[in-house]
Scaffold this active site. Sequence first.
Site, short mmCIF file in Angstrom:
data_model
loop_
_atom_site.label_atom_id
_atom_site.label_comp_id
_atom_site.label_asym_id
_atom_site.label_seq_id
_atom_site.Cartn_x
_atom_site.Cartn_y
_atom_site.Cartn_z
N ARG A 80 0.83 -1.20 0.00
CA ARG A 80 0.00 0.00 0.00
C ARG A 80 0.86 1.25 0.00
O ARG A 80 1.92 1.27 0.61
CB ARG A 80 -0.91 0.01 1.24
CG ARG A 80 -2.08 0.96 1.14
CD ARG A 80 -2.88 0.99 2.42
NE ARG A 80 -3.33 -0.33 2.87
CZ ARG A 80 -4.03 -0.51 3.97
NH1 ARG A 80 -4.34 0.51 4.74
NH2 ARG A 80 -4.42 -1.74 4.31
N SER A 95 -8.22 0.70 1.17
CA SER A 95 -8.87 0.46 2.45
C SER A 95 -9.41 1.77 3.03
O SER A 95 -10.20 2.44 2.38
CB SER A 95 -7.90 -0.23 3.41
OG SER A 95 -8.54 -0.63 4.58
N HIS A 96 -8.98 2.13 4.24
CA HIS A 96 -9.48 3.32 4.91
C HIS A 96 -8.53 4.51 4.74
O HIS A 96 -8.76 5.56 5.33
CB HIS A 96 -9.66 3.05 6.40
CG HIS A 96 -8.38 2.67 7.09
ND1 HIS A 96 -7.85 1.41 6.98
CD2 HIS A 96 -7.52 3.38 7.85
CE1 HIS A 96 -6.72 1.36 7.67
NE2 HIS A 96 -6.49 2.54 8.20
N LYS A 124 -4.40 -6.29 -1.43
CA LYS A 124 -4.53 -7.37 -0.45
C LYS A 124 -4.55 -8.67 -1.23
O LYS A 124 -5.33 -8.81 -2.19
CB LYS A 124 -5.80 -7.20 0.38
CG LYS A 124 -5.78 -5.95 1.26
CD LYS A 124 -7.07 -5.76 2.04
CE LYS A 124 -7.01 -4.52 2.92
NZ LYS A 124 -8.27 -4.28 3.67
N ASP A 149 -15.85 1.16 6.72
CA ASP A 149 -14.63 1.78 6.22
C ASP A 149 -14.64 1.76 4.69
O ASP A 149 -15.64 1.37 4.07
CB ASP A 149 -13.39 1.10 6.80
CG ASP A 149 -13.07 -0.24 6.15
OD1 ASP A 149 -14.00 -0.90 5.65
OD2 ASP A 149 -11.88 -0.61 6.12
N ASP A 202 -13.27 -0.02 2.27
CA ASP A 202 -13.43 -1.23 1.45
C ASP A 202 -14.36 -2.26 2.07
O ASP A 202 -14.47 -3.38 1.58
CB ASP A 202 -12.07 -1.86 1.12
CG ASP A 202 -11.32 -2.39 2.34
OD1 ASP A 202 -11.53 -1.86 3.45
OD2 ASP A 202 -10.51 -3.32 2.19
N ASP A 233 -14.49 -3.91 5.02
CA ASP A 233 -14.11 -5.03 5.89
C ASP A 233 -14.07 -4.63 7.36
O ASP A 233 -13.86 -5.47 8.23
CB ASP A 233 -12.79 -5.69 5.46
CG ASP A 233 -11.61 -4.73 5.44
OD1 ASP A 233 -11.76 -3.56 5.85
OD2 ASP A 233 -10.52 -5.15 4.99
N ARG A 234 -14.29 -3.34 7.66
CA ARG A 234 -14.30 -2.89 9.06
C ARG A 234 -15.62 -2.19 9.36
O ARG A 234 -16.15 -1.45 8.52
CB ARG A 234 -13.13 -1.95 9.34
CG ARG A 234 -11.79 -2.64 9.14
CD ARG A 234 -10.66 -1.86 9.76
NE ARG A 234 -10.43 -0.59 9.10
CZ ARG A 234 -10.52 0.59 9.71
NH1 ARG A 234 -10.86 0.67 10.98
NH2 ARG A 234 -10.29 1.70 9.04
N HIS A 236 -12.31 -4.63 12.53
CA HIS A 236 -12.23 -5.91 11.84
C HIS A 236 -12.83 -6.96 12.77
O HIS A 236 -12.33 -7.18 13.88
CB HIS A 236 -10.78 -6.30 11.56
CG HIS A 236 -10.12 -5.59 10.42
ND1 HIS A 236 -10.37 -5.90 9.10
CD2 HIS A 236 -9.21 -4.58 10.40
CE1 HIS A 236 -9.64 -5.12 8.33
NE2 HIS A 236 -8.93 -4.32 9.09
#
Length: 452
Positions: free
Chosen positions: A12, A100-101, A110, A235, A237, A239-240, A322
């Site tokens: 990233r 992501s965030h 990922k 978030d 993407d 996943d959170r 998560h």
Amino acid sequence: MNPNIFREYDIRGIVGPQITADLVTVLGKAIGTFFQTNNAKRIAVGYDARESSPEFCERLTASLNETGCDVVLIGRVPTPVLYHTVYTRDVDGGVMITGSHNPPDHNGFKICLGTTTLFGSQIQELKQIAVAGNFTSGRGGVETLDVLDNYCRDIVSKIDLGERKLKAVVDGGNGMGGVTAVPVYRALGIDLVELFTEPDSNFPNHHPDPTVTENLQDTIAAVVKNSADVGIAFDGDGDRVGIVDETGRIIWGDELTILLARNVLAERPGSTIIAEVKCSQNLFDDIAKHGGTAIMAKAGHSIIKAKMKETGAVLAGEMSGHIFFADKFYGFDDATYAGARVLEILSKTDKNLSELLADLPKTFSTPELRVACSDERKFDVVADIADHFSKTNEVITIDGARIVFEHGWGLVRASNTQAILVMRFEADSEENLREIRSIIETKVDELIAAGS
């Protein structure tokens, strides 16, 4: 090639200065070579709503094909949909293109080999392959697969709601969470109030990171205004998850894990549950109180998933939101599913969310506090903190330095995704919290200044 883009559990960086389209071409060949070396040929690829993601997907796909990998394109989806594809479809691995965030100008990858998300030495192996430039060659194909509907149906089938009718606020933060949360929760019969559920790469309303209090203000206001039972925020993407109770109070990741752990342990007594080092002592104590086995682990989605497989844990939670279910699910982190499990719990009780956690011992804590510290310095600072305090205190060094005091604890750890130190503090009173925080922050500031 900036070595700092190769993080602990993903790749990233900032688009332009650190990650360019040409670099993605090289990274794609390195990833493809890694896959081929590990007998993985058929690879699912998805991407998030960031401006750079479609071009990166094209470059990645071409490079994977050039190394002999077949690519299964699943389109613009939340990260958990990529994970779900890896678990439920005929593929050997997957790559999710997502920042992501992180801020809008960030992006990354990922990567899954089979159902295992890469981290640590495997990410470093990818770097070594990319630097060496000795790539496999071949000619792979491309196919497109529509997976969203199948994913949504699967999630709905795994949730058994009670008779209570619920109203929920869903705040997508203009990330990817709303893409799955809205259809899933509607299919479950939830009365939804939608906020920012359309993806927008600029995140015009607020940043999609539910660990930051200011990012949850819209959710809180909407819950109170609409007399909703719960607020569920996502978030970038998907996943959170961030949860807000009916009073507008934020339920942080460790408290959320307590709620979920109690539910799981009622059905599966004696189960192992994992929580990471930033979590409240209340969580570890509550798991034990309800007959479970609590394990403290390193933070990081890839690391937690590996630890779950190693220990047979049925649930894991992180402060970051998560939440990982192996109970009635696949073991990966999925905010839409975690939110659905909260709705399931609420639908089977006449209690409000705040009442379900009202019996927890009162503690005083900070959210995650973030202090800028260069990637080159951050791990040294943490090592120096551990060394300094180990002379007078118990220091848990599973991940960073968790310093134990008589009336609480403080944590200093290096972020694996950003040039920051993450700190968190907890104590049995406001006065003790201030004291512990002051002692540790003073030393951290001193060490950062000494290295600047």
